[in-house]
Design a protein around this motif. Sequence first.
Motif, PDB file in Angstrom:
ATOM      1  N   LYS A  20      25.106  22.825  58.364  1.00  0.00           N
ATOM      2  CA  LYS A  20      23.782  23.423  58.497  1.00  0.00           C
ATOM      3  C   LYS A  20      23.021  23.533  57.175  1.00  0.00           C
ATOM      4  CE  LYS A  20      25.031  26.061  62.550  1.00  0.00           C
ATOM      5  NZ  LYS A  20      24.559  25.281  63.599  1.00  0.00           N
ATOM      6  N   VAL A  21      23.715  23.694  56.059  1.00  0.00           N
ATOM      7  CA  VAL A  21      23.054  23.841  54.771  1.00  0.00           C
ATOM      8  C   VAL A  21      23.474  22.684  53.870  1.00  0.00           C
ATOM      9  CG1 VAL A  21      22.813  25.284  52.716  1.00  0.00           C
ATOM     10  CG2 VAL A  21      22.994  26.351  54.969  1.00  0.00           C
ATOM     11  N   HIS A  22      22.490  22.020  53.295  1.00  0.00           N
ATOM     12  CA  HIS A  22      22.742  20.922  52.373  1.00  0.00           C
ATOM     13  C   HIS A  22      22.150  21.291  51.021  1.00  0.00           C
ATOM     14  CE1 HIS A  22      23.984  18.130  55.548  1.00  0.00           C
ATOM     15  NE2 HIS A  22      23.053  18.718  56.278  1.00  0.00           N
ATOM     16  N   ALA A  23      22.796  20.862  49.959  1.00  0.00           N
ATOM     17  CA  ALA A  23      22.305  21.141  48.611  1.00  0.00           C
ATOM     18  C   ALA A  23      22.167  19.832  47.844  1.00  0.00           C
ATOM     19  CB  ALA A  23      23.264  22.079  47.888  1.00  0.00           C
ATOM     20  N   ASP A  48      27.566  18.040  35.815  1.00  0.00           N
ATOM     21  CA  ASP A  48      28.157  18.919  34.810  1.00  0.00           C
ATOM     22  C   ASP A  48      27.130  19.152  33.716  1.00  0.00           C
ATOM     23  OD1 ASP A  48      30.669  18.904  36.120  1.00  0.00           O
ATOM     24  OD2 ASP A  48      31.185  17.018  35.128  1.00  0.00           O
ATOM     25  N   ILE A  49      27.000  20.393  33.296  1.00  0.00           N
ATOM     26  CA  ILE A  49      26.057  20.758  32.238  1.00  0.00           C
ATOM     27  C   ILE A  49      26.840  21.414  31.109  1.00  0.00           C
ATOM     28  CG2 ILE A  49      24.029  22.147  31.660  1.00  0.00           C
ATOM     29  CD1 ILE A  49      23.263  21.926  34.638  1.00  0.00           C
ATOM     30  N   HIS A  50      26.608  20.941  29.886  1.00  0.00           N
ATOM     31  CA  HIS A  50      27.293  21.479  28.712  1.00  0.00           C
ATOM     32  C   HIS A  50      26.247  21.896  27.673  1.00  0.00           C
ATOM     33  CE1 HIS A  50      30.136  22.031  25.469  1.00  0.00           C
ATOM     34  NE2 HIS A  50      29.354  21.281  24.718  1.00  0.00           N
ATOM     35  N   PHE A  69      28.690  21.682  39.181  1.00  0.00           N
ATOM     36  CA  PHE A  69      28.149  21.905  40.510  1.00  0.00           C
ATOM     37  C   PHE A  69      28.540  20.743  41.413  1.00  0.00           C
ATOM     38  CE2 PHE A  69      25.331  23.918  37.467  1.00  0.00           C
ATOM     39  CZ  PHE A  69      25.249  25.204  37.962  1.00  0.00           C
ATOM     40  N   LYS A  70      29.057  21.049  42.591  1.00  0.00           N
ATOM     41  CA  LYS A  70      29.351  20.062  43.631  1.00  0.00           C
ATOM     42  C   LYS A  70      28.222  20.165  44.655  1.00  0.00           C
ATOM     43  CE  LYS A  70      33.701  19.138  42.377  1.00  0.00           C
ATOM     44  NZ  LYS A  70      33.876  18.042  41.511  1.00  0.00           N
ATOM     45  N   LEU A  71      27.623  19.051  44.976  1.00  0.00           N
ATOM     46  CA  LEU A  71      26.444  19.025  45.833  1.00  0.00           C
ATOM     47  C   LEU A  71      26.599  17.962  46.915  1.00  0.00           C
ATOM     48  CD1 LEU A  71      24.215  18.928  42.712  1.00  0.00           C
ATOM     49  CD2 LEU A  71      24.288  20.892  44.234  1.00  0.00           C
ATOM     50  N   ASP A  72      25.630  17.924  47.811  1.00  0.00           N
ATOM     51  CA  ASP A  72      25.585  16.845  48.794  1.00  0.00           C
ATOM     52  C   ASP A  72      24.992  15.580  48.186  1.00  0.00           C
ATOM     53  OD1 ASP A  72      26.619  18.105  51.231  1.00  0.00           O
ATOM     54  OD2 ASP A  72      24.907  19.435  50.978  1.00  0.00           O
ATOM     55  N   GLY A  73      24.273  15.735  47.087  1.00  0.00           N
ATOM     56  CA  GLY A  73      23.717  14.569  46.424  1.00  0.00           C
ATOM     57  C   GLY A  73      22.978  14.933  45.161  1.00  0.00           C
TER      58      GLY A  73
END
Length: 104
Positions: A20-23, A48-50, A69-73
């Motif tokens: 239901k929720v995509h990021a 990844d942000i450093h 961060f793990k995302l859908d795309g």
Amino acid sequence: MKRRKNSNKQYFSRMGTRKKVHAFVRVKPTDDFAHEMIRYGDDNKSIDIHLKKDIRRGVVNNQQTDWSFKLDGVLHDASQDLVYETVAKDVVSQALDGYNGNIN
């Protein structure tokens, strides 16, 4: 049950069985974009942000410097058309069928 097309594949899915929720995140580089701070996963689904430690804070410095961060795309330097096709097209279509949708 809804019939859906995805690229050249056709499949059937029920509205209730889909996630239901995509990021997604869209990254648009600028002239002064910090390329050395951001790394993209090979799968285009993680970022990844450093940040370098602020040396003005002293030797004992518990400043957080890394985020993942793990995302859908991850849409890196993507056109508006690609963003619409990837993120908004299904939401708009379902809204026209009477379902609620939200894109932020």
